[in-house]
Design a protein around this motif. Structure first.
Motif, mmCIF file in Angstrom:
data_model
loop_
_atom_site.group_PDB
_atom_site.id
_atom_site.type_symbol
_atom_site.label_atom_id
_atom_site.label_comp_id
_atom_site.label_asym_id
_atom_site.label_seq_id
_atom_site.Cartn_x
_atom_site.Cartn_y
_atom_site.Cartn_z
ATOM 1 N N ARG A 143 -53.408 -25.652 98.265
ATOM 2 C CA ARG A 143 -52.193 -26.048 97.559
ATOM 3 C C ARG A 143 -52.554 -26.501 96.150
ATOM 4 O O ARG A 143 -53.594 -27.129 95.935
ATOM 5 C CB ARG A 143 -51.489 -27.178 98.288
ATOM 6 N N ALA A 144 -51.688 -26.184 95.229
ATOM 7 C CA ALA A 144 -51.909 -26.598 93.840
ATOM 8 C C ALA A 144 -51.778 -28.109 93.725
ATOM 9 O O ALA A 144 -50.983 -28.733 94.431
ATOM 10 C CB ALA A 144 -50.900 -25.915 92.921
ATOM 11 N N HIS A 145 -52.550 -28.676 92.827
ATOM 12 C CA HIS A 145 -52.464 -30.088 92.460
ATOM 13 C C HIS A 145 -51.805 -30.179 91.090
ATOM 14 O O HIS A 145 -51.809 -29.201 90.327
ATOM 15 C CB HIS A 145 -53.857 -30.714 92.398
ATOM 16 N N PRO A 146 -51.261 -31.334 90.733
ATOM 17 C CA PRO A 146 -50.629 -31.456 89.416
ATOM 18 C C PRO A 146 -51.545 -31.029 88.262
ATOM 19 O O PRO A 146 -51.091 -30.385 87.316
ATOM 20 C CB PRO A 146 -50.270 -32.943 89.329
ATOM 21 N N GLU A 147 -52.825 -31.324 88.369
ATOM 22 C CA GLU A 147 -53.741 -30.961 87.275
ATOM 23 C C GLU A 147 -53.986 -29.456 87.186
ATOM 24 O O GLU A 147 -54.537 -28.971 86.189
ATOM 25 C CB GLU A 147 -55.061 -31.719 87.398
ATOM 26 N N ASP A 148 -53.589 -28.672 88.199
ATOM 27 C CA ASP A 148 -53.714 -27.216 88.170
ATOM 28 C C ASP A 148 -52.603 -26.546 87.370
ATOM 29 O O ASP A 148 -52.721 -25.368 87.010
ATOM 30 C CB ASP A 148 -53.663 -26.630 89.592
ATOM 31 N N LEU A 149 -51.517 -27.254 87.115
ATOM 32 C CA LEU A 149 -50.319 -26.600 86.583
ATOM 33 C C LEU A 149 -50.495 -25.981 85.201
ATOM 34 O O LEU A 149 -49.932 -24.903 84.956
ATOM 35 C CB LEU A 149 -49.123 -27.542 86.640
ATOM 36 N N PRO A 150 -51.253 -26.575 84.269
ATOM 37 C CA PRO A 150 -51.469 -25.847 83.010
ATOM 38 C C PRO A 150 -52.139 -24.485 83.238
ATOM 39 O O PRO A 150 -51.771 -23.490 82.615
ATOM 40 C CB PRO A 150 -52.368 -26.795 82.206
ATOM 41 N N ARG A 151 -53.100 -24.422 84.159
ATOM 42 C CA ARG A 151 -53.756 -23.141 84.464
ATOM 43 C C ARG A 151 -52.782 -22.193 85.159
ATOM 44 O O ARG A 151 -52.758 -20.988 84.854
ATOM 45 C CB ARG A 151 -55.003 -23.374 85.334
ATOM 46 N N PRO A 209 -41.846 -21.882 77.668
ATOM 47 C CA PRO A 209 -43.000 -22.578 77.075
ATOM 48 C C PRO A 209 -43.385 -23.874 77.786
ATOM 49 O O PRO A 209 -44.540 -24.289 77.746
ATOM 50 C CB PRO A 209 -42.554 -22.876 75.644
ATOM 51 N N ASP A 210 -42.441 -24.501 78.458
ATOM 52 C CA ASP A 210 -42.699 -25.760 79.153
ATOM 53 C C ASP A 210 -42.859 -25.532 80.660
ATOM 54 O O ASP A 210 -42.496 -26.379 81.468
ATOM 55 C CB ASP A 210 -41.530 -26.723 78.872
ATOM 56 N N LEU A 211 -43.418 -24.385 81.023
ATOM 57 C CA LEU A 211 -43.482 -24.003 82.430
ATOM 58 C C LEU A 211 -44.240 -25.012 83.287
ATOM 59 O O LEU A 211 -43.788 -25.342 84.384
ATOM 60 C CB LEU A 211 -44.111 -22.616 82.584
ATOM 61 N N ALA A 212 -45.357 -25.519 82.822
ATOM 62 C CA ALA A 212 -46.138 -26.461 83.636
ATOM 63 C C ALA A 212 -45.299 -27.680 84.020
ATOM 64 O O ALA A 212 -45.308 -28.106 85.177
ATOM 65 C CB ALA A 212 -47.413 -26.875 82.914
ATOM 66 N N ALA A 213 -44.563 -28.224 83.079
ATOM 67 C CA ALA A 213 -43.722 -29.395 83.367
ATOM 68 C C ALA A 213 -42.582 -29.034 84.319
ATOM 69 O O ALA A 213 -42.249 -29.803 85.224
ATOM 70 C CB ALA A 213 -43.170 -29.983 82.074
ATOM 71 N N ARG A 214 -41.995 -27.870 84.134
ATOM 72 C CA ARG A 214 -40.921 -27.437 85.023
ATOM 73 C C ARG A 214 -41.435 -27.238 86.449
ATOM 74 O O ARG A 214 -40.781 -27.613 87.411
ATOM 75 C CB ARG A 214 -40.289 -26.145 84.507
ATOM 76 N N LEU A 215 -42.618 -26.626 86.554
ATOM 77 C CA LEU A 215 -43.215 -26.450 87.879
ATOM 78 C C LEU A 215 -43.504 -27.791 88.529
ATOM 79 O O LEU A 215 -43.295 -27.958 89.734
ATOM 80 C CB LEU A 215 -44.499 -25.629 87.784
ATOM 81 N N HIS A 216 -43.965 -28.738 87.739
ATOM 82 C CA HIS A 216 -44.254 -30.067 88.280
ATOM 83 C C HIS A 216 -43.008 -30.651 88.946
ATOM 84 O O HIS A 216 -43.080 -31.206 90.045
ATOM 85 C CB HIS A 216 -44.771 -31.001 87.186
ATOM 86 N N GLY A 217 -41.868 -30.513 88.300
ATOM 87 C CA GLY A 217 -40.627 -31.023 88.872
ATOM 88 C C GLY A 217 -40.265 -30.352 90.181
ATOM 89 O O GLY A 217 -39.782 -31.004 91.114
ATOM 90 N N LEU A 218 -40.506 -29.054 90.289
ATOM 91 C CA LEU A 218 -40.178 -28.316 91.510
ATOM 92 C C LEU A 218 -41.174 -28.565 92.642
ATOM 93 O O LEU A 218 -40.822 -28.495 93.815
ATOM 94 C CB LEU A 218 -40.130 -26.815 91.223
ATOM 95 N N LEU A 219 -42.418 -28.858 92.265
ATOM 96 C CA LEU A 219 -43.485 -28.986 93.264
ATOM 97 C C LEU A 219 -43.747 -30.418 93.721
ATOM 98 O O LEU A 219 -44.122 -30.637 94.872
ATOM 99 C CB LEU A 219 -44.795 -28.419 92.702
ATOM 100 N N PHE A 220 -43.601 -31.371 92.799
ATOM 101 C CA PHE A 220 -44.099 -32.717 93.091
ATOM 102 C C PHE A 220 -43.083 -33.838 92.899
ATOM 103 O O PHE A 220 -43.407 -34.987 93.178
ATOM 104 C CB PHE A 220 -45.329 -33.016 92.230
ATOM 105 N N ALA A 221 -41.862 -33.537 92.439
ATOM 106 C CA ALA A 221 -40.918 -34.600 92.102
ATOM 107 C C ALA A 221 -40.144 -35.141 93.299
ATOM 108 O O ALA A 221 -39.510 -36.184 93.189
ATOM 109 C CB ALA A 221 -39.939 -34.116 91.032
ATOM 110 N N THR A 222 -40.184 -34.434 94.429
ATOM 111 C CA THR A 222 -39.435 -34.895 95.591
ATOM 112 C C THR A 222 -40.297 -34.788 96.845
ATOM 113 O O THR A 222 -41.319 -34.093 96.857
ATOM 114 C CB THR A 222 -38.158 -34.048 95.821
ATOM 115 N N GLU A 223 -39.845 -35.451 97.911
ATOM 116 C CA GLU A 223 -40.558 -35.344 99.188
ATOM 117 C C GLU A 223 -40.375 -33.970 99.817
ATOM 118 O O GLU A 223 -41.203 -33.536 100.613
ATOM 119 C CB GLU A 223 -40.067 -36.422 100.155
ATOM 120 N N SER A 224 -39.290 -33.300 99.483
ATOM 121 C CA SER A 224 -39.019 -31.947 99.991
ATOM 122 C C SER A 224 -39.009 -30.976 98.820
ATOM 123 O O SER A 224 -37.948 -30.649 98.290
ATOM 124 C CB SER A 224 -37.677 -31.911 100.715
ATOM 125 N N PRO A 225 -40.180 -30.503 98.395
ATOM 126 C CA PRO A 225 -40.221 -29.637 97.217
ATOM 127 C C PRO A 225 -39.496 -28.318 97.444
ATOM 128 O O PRO A 225 -39.517 -27.771 98.549
ATOM 129 C CB PRO A 225 -41.715 -29.402 96.991
#
Length: 153
Positions: free
Chosen positions: A8-16, A35-51
């Motif tokens: 599973r991806a970790h938050p630090e993987d998102l820029p890559r 252009p802000d894909l890493a931040a958008r992905l972070h919200g979808l992957l890690f911002a909630t208990e049910s991503p």
């Protein structure tokens, strides 16, 4: 680590992952990602208990992330049941042919089982013969359909 892994991806993987998504879009002759894909992905992957989205990465023994796969639960009306939709699977050109795609697909299947669904669905461009041969070798079946997109603006 002495062998490649799919994890599973970790938050630090998102820029890559965002870099790989840009390569993926170019490979498929599509528009580049936001252009802000890493931040958008972070919200979808890690911002909630049910991503809403799940992301897996293929990591080489030296720690380099050489590919990714993303998936999410979708619903089949005809079956009145959920399935796992794999939206993306991409490996760098130099990482192809070394078993990383099979590692990612096995990880996707584990995600599906953990979510309690019985199948994974995805699509690939009709011109992507390498991907089609790979999916055929896995035992996947395909259906001829066309994907449409309609802006809502």
């Amino acid at each position: 680590m002495t062998v490649p892994v799919a994890r599973r991806a970790h938050p630090e993987d998102l820029p890559r992952v965002a870099e790989l998504a840009a390569e993926h879009a170019a490979y498929e002759k599509a528009a580049p990602p936001h252009p802000d894909l890493a931040a958008r992905l972070h919200g979808l992957l890690f911002a909630t208990e049910s991503p809403r989205l799940r992301c897996l990465v293929a990591e080489l023994p030296d720690g380099t992330v050489a590919g990714y796969a993303t998936c999410s639960l979708e619903l089949s009306t005809w079956e009145a049941a959920e399935y796992l939709h794999m939206d993306c699977l991409y490996l760098t050109e130099t990482a192809r042919g070394h078993g990383l795609g099979a590692l990612l697909m096995a990880a996707i299947r584990r995600e599906a089982r953990a979510l309690g669904v019985t199948r994974v669905e995805w699509q690939t461009p009709t011109w992507n013969d390498g991907a089609i041969r790979f999916y055929d070798r896995l035992g996947a079946t395909s259906k001829e359909k066309r994907r449409f997109s309609l802006p809502v603006d």
